[in-house]
Design a protein around this motif. Structure first.
Motif, PDB file in Angstrom:
ATOM      1  N   SER A   1       0.848  -1.263   0.091  1.00 13.33           N
ATOM      2  CA  SER A   1      -0.091   0.048   0.188  1.00 13.33           C
ATOM      3  C   SER A   1       0.868   1.508  -0.172  1.00 13.33           C
ATOM      4  O   SER A   1       2.318   1.159   0.134  1.00 13.33           O
ATOM      5  CB  SER A   1      -0.817  -0.039   1.211  1.00 13.33           C
ATOM      6  OG  SER A   1       0.019   0.049   2.330  1.00 13.33           O
ATOM      7  N   LYS A   2       0.136   2.386  -0.107  1.00 10.77           N
ATOM      8  CA  LYS A   2       1.177   3.552  -0.008  1.00 10.77           C
ATOM      9  C   LYS A   2       1.677   3.757   1.412  1.00 10.77           C
ATOM     10  O   LYS A   2       2.934   4.221   1.440  1.00 10.77           O
ATOM     11  CB  LYS A   2       0.207   4.888  -0.254  1.00 10.77           C
ATOM     12  CG  LYS A   2      -1.038   5.080   0.645  1.00 10.77           C
ATOM     13  CD  LYS A   2      -1.582   6.458   0.223  1.00 10.77           C
ATOM     14  CE  LYS A   2      -2.607   6.875   1.308  1.00 10.77           C
ATOM     15  NZ  LYS A   2      -3.826   5.910   1.430  1.00 10.77           N
ATOM     16  N   ASP A   3       1.209   3.292   2.424  1.00 13.85           N
ATOM     17  CA  ASP A   3       1.926   3.327   3.748  1.00 13.85           C
ATOM     18  C   ASP A   3       3.271   2.517   3.706  1.00 13.85           C
ATOM     19  O   ASP A   3       4.179   2.833   4.175  1.00 13.85           O
ATOM     20  CB  ASP A   3       0.987   2.771   4.712  1.00 13.85           C
ATOM     21  CG  ASP A   3      -0.246   3.646   4.895  1.00 13.85           C
ATOM     22  OD1 ASP A   3      -0.053   4.931   4.611  1.00 13.85           O
ATOM     23  OD2 ASP A   3      -1.263   3.221   5.320  1.00 13.85           O
ATOM     24  N   VAL A   4       3.112   1.469   3.014  1.00 12.60           N
ATOM     25  CA  VAL A   4       4.410   0.469   2.982  1.00 12.60           C
ATOM     26  C   VAL A   4       5.438   1.245   2.219  1.00 12.60           C
ATOM     27  O   VAL A   4       6.788   1.139   2.588  1.00 12.60           O
ATOM     28  CB  VAL A   4       3.890  -0.896   2.169  1.00 12.60           C
ATOM     29  CG1 VAL A   4       5.199  -1.756   1.896  1.00 12.60           C
ATOM     30  CG2 VAL A   4       3.044  -1.820   2.980  1.00 12.60           C
ATOM     31  N   VAL A   5       5.107   2.078   0.942  1.00  9.14           N
ATOM     32  CA  VAL A   5       5.927   2.730   0.353  1.00  9.14           C
ATOM     33  C   VAL A   5       6.653   3.811   1.178  1.00  9.14           C
ATOM     34  O   VAL A   5       7.840   3.880   1.290  1.00  9.14           O
ATOM     35  CB  VAL A   5       5.419   3.721  -0.920  1.00  9.14           C
ATOM     36  CG1 VAL A   5       6.146   4.387  -1.723  1.00  9.14           C
ATOM     37  CG2 VAL A   5       4.697   2.634  -1.859  1.00  9.14           C
TER      38      VAL A   5
END
Length: 343
Positions: free
Chosen positions: A209-213
């Protein structure tokens, strides 16, 4: 932007037959933003939701100015990008829409005899740049390349360098990460990820997800000792049908509903296709040479997460992406799974 890039990458990865491709989420984002500026309310809502764009025009223009300034041409950075709406002869662009997309550098608009439709969208992006520090030509070696489960499937020309490097580990993905600077003062960054504990990279992508990025960027640590880095020398090229991918992401009216593009041109543009062709060249050349020292023996404290070890040897399928160092915008994304020389 990350939210769009992650969704976009997942759809391409799921459709790829050999998990070997290159694409530009930034370029597609800009093109769709340009089409959204001339779309009817229903289609604009679809596109704005997908692109995470606000309805406030002034704010959008600030985003556009930032996004379109990420690709620069210098002696050491060669990224050529062309985003074109090609209208059929006799189709005239709406002057107010044309002014918005050209002023913001979202799209170039040309006319030519197409015949089979009112318009097509053409997107090309080509990358060939210098690393900040080179991989010594004398250390390029023909080496085995394995599949996800460790079977030998061919050979690649591994470029090797021993240097202080930035590496990280993402526990959630069980992914080993490498960051390498590109160009003068590290104007860009190339991020690489391998999944040594996973037999299915595409499955691992499912939880990205964008949070993982953001977690990826926060995971990097500078090694305290030189570590071995090895990457395949390669040229990769992809031509991808973006229309079908964008339909998978929920934008369906842009292509078939005359009302959707009536503010783009007269008669309505109704783009019949959207093709992106992307190429990426990864070679050993860099701005500065580096010493060919020895990597620290295993067990030597490196300052890195224990799961990282003291090397990054890309001898099995891996993902990588090009980021602008200032804003961390993802410009290009790729997957490498097909060895240069088949076994």
């Amino acid at each position: 932007m990350y939210d769009f890039a992650v969704k976009f990458y997942k759809v391409i990865a799921a459709r790829s037959t050999d998990f070997n491709f290159v694409c530009s989420p930034l370029s597609v984002w800009l093109i769709l933003a340009g089409m959204a500026e001339g779309a009817d309310f229903y289609t604009r809502k679809q596109l704005f939701n997908l692109l995470n764009l606000p309805y406030d025009e002034c704010t959008r223009q600030k985003y556009y100015q930032l996004a379109t300034s990420r690709i620069v041409q210098t002696d050491d950075i060669k990224i050529y990008s062309n985003r074109i709406l090609l209208l059929d002869t006799g189709v005239s662009p709406n002057p107010s829409w044309y002014d918005v997309v050209t002023k913001n550098n979202l799209l170039s608009v040309f006319t030519a005899p197409i015949g089979h439709s009112n318009s097509v969208i053409l997107d090309t992006i080509d990358y060939n740049a210098l690393w900040t520090t080179e991989f010594a030509a004398g250390r390029i070696k023909r080496s085995p390349f394995y599949d996800h489960v460790g079977n030998l499937i061919g050979f690649v020309d591994l470029m090797k360098v021993t240097k202080l490097a930035r590496l990280g580990y993402i526990k959630k993905l069980k992914a080993k990460m490498l960051e390498l600077p590109i160009g003068e003062n590290g104007r860009y960054r190339m991020l690489f990820s391998m999944f040594p504990e996973s037999n299915d990279v595409i499955e691992a992508l499912g939880i990205v997800s964008k949070d993982v990025v953001f977690e990826v960027f926060n995971s990097f640590k500078d090694s305290l000792v030189p570590v071995e880095v090895a990457l395949p020398r390669q040229f990769i090229s992809s031509e991808i049908d973006m229309r079908s991918l964008i339909e998978d992401l929920g934008v369906t009216s842009l292509w078939n509903d005359p009302a959707a593009t009536r503010n783009v041109s007269y008669p309505p543009a109704l783009p019949s296709s959207f093709i992106q062709r992307a190429t990426l060249t990864m070679n050993n050349h860099g701005l500065y040479s580096t010493s060919s020292g020895q990597a620290a023996p295993y067990g030597t404290p490196t300052g890195l997460d224990p799961e990282v070890g003291n090397d990054f040897i890309a001898d099995r399928p891996f993902l990588y992406a090009l980021f602008d160092a200032e804003t961390l915008t993802c410009i290009m994304a790729s997957a490498f799974s097909v060895p240069t020389y088949k076994y």
